[in-house]
Design an enzyme around this catalytic site. Structure first.
Site, mmCIF file in Angstrom:
data_model
loop_
_atom_site.group_PDB
_atom_site.id
_atom_site.type_symbol
_atom_site.label_atom_id
_atom_site.label_comp_id
_atom_site.label_asym_id
_atom_site.label_seq_id
_atom_site.Cartn_x
_atom_site.Cartn_y
_atom_site.Cartn_z
ATOM 1 N N ASP A 1 32.082 -31.763 9.936
ATOM 2 C CA ASP A 1 32.192 -30.374 9.516
ATOM 3 C C ASP A 1 33.601 -29.834 9.747
ATOM 4 O OD1 ASP A 1 30.685 -28.506 8.186
ATOM 5 O OD2 ASP A 1 30.034 -27.454 9.985
ATOM 6 N N ASP B 1 23.865 -27.422 8.373
ATOM 7 C CA ASP B 1 23.998 -26.542 9.536
ATOM 8 C C ASP B 1 22.641 -26.160 10.110
ATOM 9 O OD1 ASP B 1 26.756 -26.551 9.097
ATOM 10 O OD2 ASP B 1 26.635 -24.856 7.725
#
Length: 301
Positions: free
Chosen positions: A150, A203
């Protein structure tokens, strides 16, 4: 084979190598999207999203109805080429397909975020039911890889690609603004331009797998809500989301790698609590569940 073994055979038990392979595959797919994204490619993703959303929504609705009215699933119907199907399942499937088609056709309308979020949440619930982490050793590998993934694709990729690959793909910059549907969208109430806050499926799913593991761990060890792990990781996840939006505000709306905050707030909370309670070894190996997995494989062989 027992019903429990049949249910277990449908579950994907994630290993450390599976976790590493998944993150590498996700990175490869992200780069392909960045270079080759076009309208037809986005339509392909919309089709796949609708199929997954239909299956997830169907599963959630049927499970919810049967939990309240068990007799509803007994009436069946014989269909050509398909065979015997439950009338309840068929009716719910038709409604789910109609809902997905309505969303796809009206996906550019201001209210389309509601349908996208419903389909996305149902899809993620199904994924979390089918995929399981065996212990926090595998969770650590998965979440640490996702953590690096990420941060790199949001903050560091501009040094190589001259653009944030993750943000570019999420906003559909190379597909005429046609954004990919694999994220949750919530309108910004204070934005005069009617923009959206976005949260990627990863997420939610990556920390969600760990949170689901702690729920099963608490049940297996017969822990209460306060002396268990599930509640504290849920609080940790909520805290991580709040910190993410603080970072979004401080960086003037620049996209944030949410896992930068969510991983420490969930995995970190689990490790610290386990260490304080002297249960870290049990969490790390989770021998009871590993033994059950091995027995299930032998039973299905």
């Amino acid at each position: 084979m027992t019903v429990k073994e049949e249910d277990d055979s449908e579950i994907l038990h994630i290993t450390a190598w599976t976790a590493i392979g998944f993150v590498i595959s996700a990175s490869t797919f992200l780069v392909l999207l960045y270079f080759f994204m076009s309208t037809w490619f986005v339509w392909l993703l919309i089709l796949l999203f609708c199929i997954g959303g239909i299956e997830g929504l169907h599963n959630c609705i049927v499970t919810l109805i049967l939990s309240k009215f068990r007799g509803c699933g007994k009436k069946t119907l014989n269909l050509p080429l398909v065979g015997e199907v439950a009338i309840l399942s068929l009716v719910v499937l038709i409604l789910c397909v109609g809902f997905a088609i309505f969303w796809a056709v009206n996906r550019k309308e201001s209210y389309s975020w509601v349908g996208q979020d419903i389909l996305g949440i149902a899809l993620m619930i199904t994924v979390l039911q089918l995929a399981q982490l065996p212990n926090i050793k595998v969770a650590t590998v998965l979440l640490c890889c996702a953590f690096v993934y990420d941060i790199f694709w949001v903050f560091l990729s501009p040094t190589i690609f001259h653009d944030s690959v993750m943000i570019s793909v999420a906003k559909g910059k190379k597909a005429g603004g046609e954004s990919i549907p694999m994220l949750l969208r919530v309108p910004k109430l204070t934005d005069p331009y009617k923009g959206f806050d976005m949260l990627g499926f990863g997420d939610i799913l990556f920390p969600g797998l760990l949170i689901c593991f702690t729920y099963r761990f608490d049940e297996a060890k017969k822990k209460g809500i306060l002396n268990g792990y599930f509640l504290w990781l849920m609080i940790g996840y909520g805290t991580g989301l709040c910190i993410t939006y603080v970072g979004l505000f401080l960086m003037n709306g620049h996209g944030q790698p949410a896992l930068l905050y969510l991983v420490p707030c969930t995995l970190g909370t689990c490790v610290v609590l386990g260490a304080v309670r002297r249960e870290l070894k049990d969490l790390w190996t989770n021998c009871d569940e590993s033994k059950q997995m091995a027995e299930a494989r032998l039973g299905s062989a």
